[in-house]
Design an enzyme around this catalytic site. Sequence first.
Site, PDB file in Angstrom:
ATOM      1  N   ASP A 260      -4.853   8.708  10.790  1.00 51.91           N
ATOM      2  CA  ASP A 260      -3.778   8.360  11.355  1.00 51.91           C
ATOM      3  C   ASP A 260      -3.028   8.771  12.563  1.00 51.91           C
ATOM      4  O   ASP A 260      -3.254  10.050  13.128  1.00 51.91           O
ATOM      5  CB  ASP A 260      -2.719   8.721  10.151  1.00 51.91           C
ATOM      6  CG  ASP A 260      -2.820   7.852   8.967  1.00 51.91           C
ATOM      7  OD1 ASP A 260      -2.749   6.453   8.948  1.00 51.91           O
ATOM      8  OD2 ASP A 260      -3.235   8.295   8.004  1.00 51.91           O
TER       9      ASP A 260
ATOM     10  N   GLU B 102       0.762  -1.186   0.165  1.00 51.31           N
ATOM     11  CA  GLU B 102       0.007  -0.074  -0.060  1.00 51.31           C
ATOM     12  C   GLU B 102       0.988   1.124  -0.086  1.00 51.31           C
ATOM     13  O   GLU B 102       1.520   1.375   0.875  1.00 51.31           O
ATOM     14  CB  GLU B 102      -0.881   0.092   1.242  1.00 51.31           C
ATOM     15  CG  GLU B 102      -2.298  -0.668   1.257  1.00 51.31           C
ATOM     16  CD  GLU B 102      -2.490  -1.723   2.037  1.00 51.31           C
ATOM     17  OE1 GLU B 102      -2.547  -1.520   3.255  1.00 51.31           O
ATOM     18  OE2 GLU B 102      -2.258  -2.963   1.523  1.00 51.31           O
TER      19      GLU B 102
END
Lengths: 256, 399
Positions: free
Chosen positions: A57, A46
Amino acid sequence: MQNRIHQRLQQPEKIVSIYFTAGYPKRDDTLEVIQELVNNGVDMIEVGLPYSDPLADGPTIQQSSTQALKNGMSSQLLFEQLKDLRQITSVPVIVMGYFNAMLQYGVKAFCESCEKCGIDGIIMPDLPIDIYQAEYQSIFEQHQLSFISLITPQTSDERIKQLDEASNSFIYMVSSASTTGSQAGFGQTELDYFKRIHDMRLKNKLIVGFGIKDQTSFDQAAQYTSGCIIGSAYIKHITEHGLRQTKPFIKSLKEQ
Amino acid sequence: MKTPLYKEPNSLGFYGNFGGAFIPEMLYPNVQELNEAYTTILASNDFKKDFNKLLRDYVGRPTPLYFAERLSERYQTKIYLKREDLCHTGAHKINNTVGQILMAKRLGKKRIIAETGAGQHGVATATVCALMGIECVVYMGAVDIKRQAPNVSRMKMLGATVKPATSGSQTLKDATNEAIRDWINNPTDTHYIIGSVVGPHPYPDLVAKLQAVISEEVEQQLFEKEGTKVPDHVIACVGGGSNAAGIYYQFLNNPEVNIIAVEAEGKGILTGESAATTRLGRSGIIHGSKTLLMQNKDGQITEPYSISAGLDYPGIGPMHANLFESKRAEFISVTDEDAMKAGLELSQTEGIIPAIETAHAFAIFKERQFNHDEILVFNCSGRGDKDLQTYTDYFKLID
Ligand SMILES: Cc1ncc(COP(=O)(O)O)c(C=O)c1O
C-alpha cells in the site's frame, strides 16, 4: 461454490467496487461506510483490515490503516462490527488484509468468522498461491470464500494461467507496477495490458484495481474488464469531506 | 529422522518451519528472477573470480583472527576476535554488498535500492554502487538518520540518495517496508540489496552464502594458531542475523561447536522497550518471511527498541528462528547498559572501539561463564566510529 460475487459477476453491468479501511475515520464507522456505499449503488465492497506494515500500500492507505489501528481496530472487532452486515445489504463483500493478521487469528477461525458475517471472499496479497493451494484452499472453500489472486503487467502468461486455475471468481488486475494510490492516469501501456489479458480469455472475470480515481480512468479500465476497484481515491475523499459525502463521489464514477 | 536444515533452506526456502516467500504478487517476478539465477551465478567460476578478487583487493580480506590477550586473561578463557571491523567501510556488511552488486550486474540491473538501520549496510551499498557506477537509493528510518549521522554523510559523499522512512517507529523495519515498496514500483530495472539474512527466499540463503567467507577464514586461521579448525563457541550479535550467519556457517552442522546468539534487550524484557525477538516474539510473517517476530495478539508488528540502530528490528532471519526452535543455538539477550559497558571495556582492554551492535556480543560475560581452555570466537562485526556520539553522551566522556 456459488456466492454473491459469482451472482453479481453473471450480470452484464460493469462493477463499481469500493475499498475502504475498516475502523476509519472513526473506529465504529465501518458499518456506516458500508451503508453509505450501498445506498449509493456500489456493486461490491472491499473491507480493508488495517495492518501495521502494509507492504503493498501507498501513503493514503498506510495512513488510514495507522489511524484505524490507533482507533483500536482488530480482527475480532471487525467481525463484531460486521455481524449484522447481511441485514443491511446483499452486495458482495470481500475482506482484504495481510496474511499475518489471518495467521495469528487462526486461518480456520478467520474463515469461520468471515462466513458467519456473510463475507464472500478474501484478498491476501502476501499469501502465495502455492501455499494457499497446499494448506488452505479446502478451508476457504468449506466456508464459501473466494480466494482472489492479483496479477500485474509483469506477471508471465504461464503464471497467469496458474493463478486463473486456482481462482474461482475474479482476478484482480493491478493496473501497473505500483503500490496502491501511486498512479497518474492510464496511458497506452496500461490499455494494451488490459486488452492483452482480456484476449487471454481466462475462466475468471477480470476486475482492475490500483490507480482508478475518476470516471475517465474507470471507463478506460472497464472497457476490457468486468469493472474496477477504487480505494485510495475514496479514502482521500472521505478524509477530506467526511463519509456522509460518499454520494457525490460515487455519482461522479457512475454517471454514464 | 530428517536432517535439520540448519545451513540451507529447502527448495521452497524453508529452514524447518521458517522462511518461504510471503510476498505480494507484484514482487513475484523480481523474486523469481533472483531465485532462478542466484545459485547458478554463485557457483560460476566467473562470479567467484570477481567476488574473491574484490574481497581481497577492495574489502581487505582475509580479515585477521586476533587473539585478545588481556580480555582472555580477565575472563579466564581463550578469546579470539574475527576482525570484520577492519573491512573496508568498517563492518561485515560489505561482504554481502560486493556479492550482490556483482549479481545485479549479471542480471542487467541499472538501479540499486537498499534499507539501512545503523547505516553500515547503506554505506556498504553506496560504496559498491560508486565502485560500479550504478545509481543508488538508500531508505533509512528518520530516527536512525539522527542517531547515525556520520553514516548519512558518508552515503551522500558516495553519491547515494538517502530517503527517510517516516512511518511507524521510523527505524529499520520501516526503512525495509519503504525499500520493498520502491521495488514494487520499479520491478524491472532495480535490484534490491537487502542487508541481512531476512526477507523472502532466496535472500536469507543468498546473504548467508555471501557472508560465509567469515567462517571459512576462521577455520583456516584457527588451525594456524591453535592446530584445530574447531572452536568451542562462536558468538555474534543478531539483528537480522547476517554477521551471525557468516561466523556460524561452517560450524552449523558440527555439533561440537556451540553457537551463541546475542540479542538486544533494550531497556529490559518487561519494559516494552526491547528488541529481544526470541524472548518476546512468536512465529509470524515479516518482510516476506515466516519467522519469529515481535507482534501483538492480532499480528500487528510491535515497534522494537534498542540503543543500537542495527539491532532495532522486531524479527530475526528464518535461519536463526530455526536455530532457536531446534535448540541448535543458545540465545542470550543483553541490555543497552550492559552492551555499552562492554563496548567501553573492549575499547580500554584491547584498543578496539566496537560498533554498539558488536558490543552486545561482548556483553555475554555478564550472563555466561566459560572454561579456561575453551576457545571462543567472537564476530567483531563492526567498528564504533559511527557511534562515538552515542558513547560520548552515554558515558559523559566530555564535560
Ligand atoms: C556492525 C554491525 N553489526 C551487526 C549488525 C546487525 O546486523 P546483522 O544481524 O545482520 O549482522 C549491524 C547492522 O547494521 C552492524 O552494523
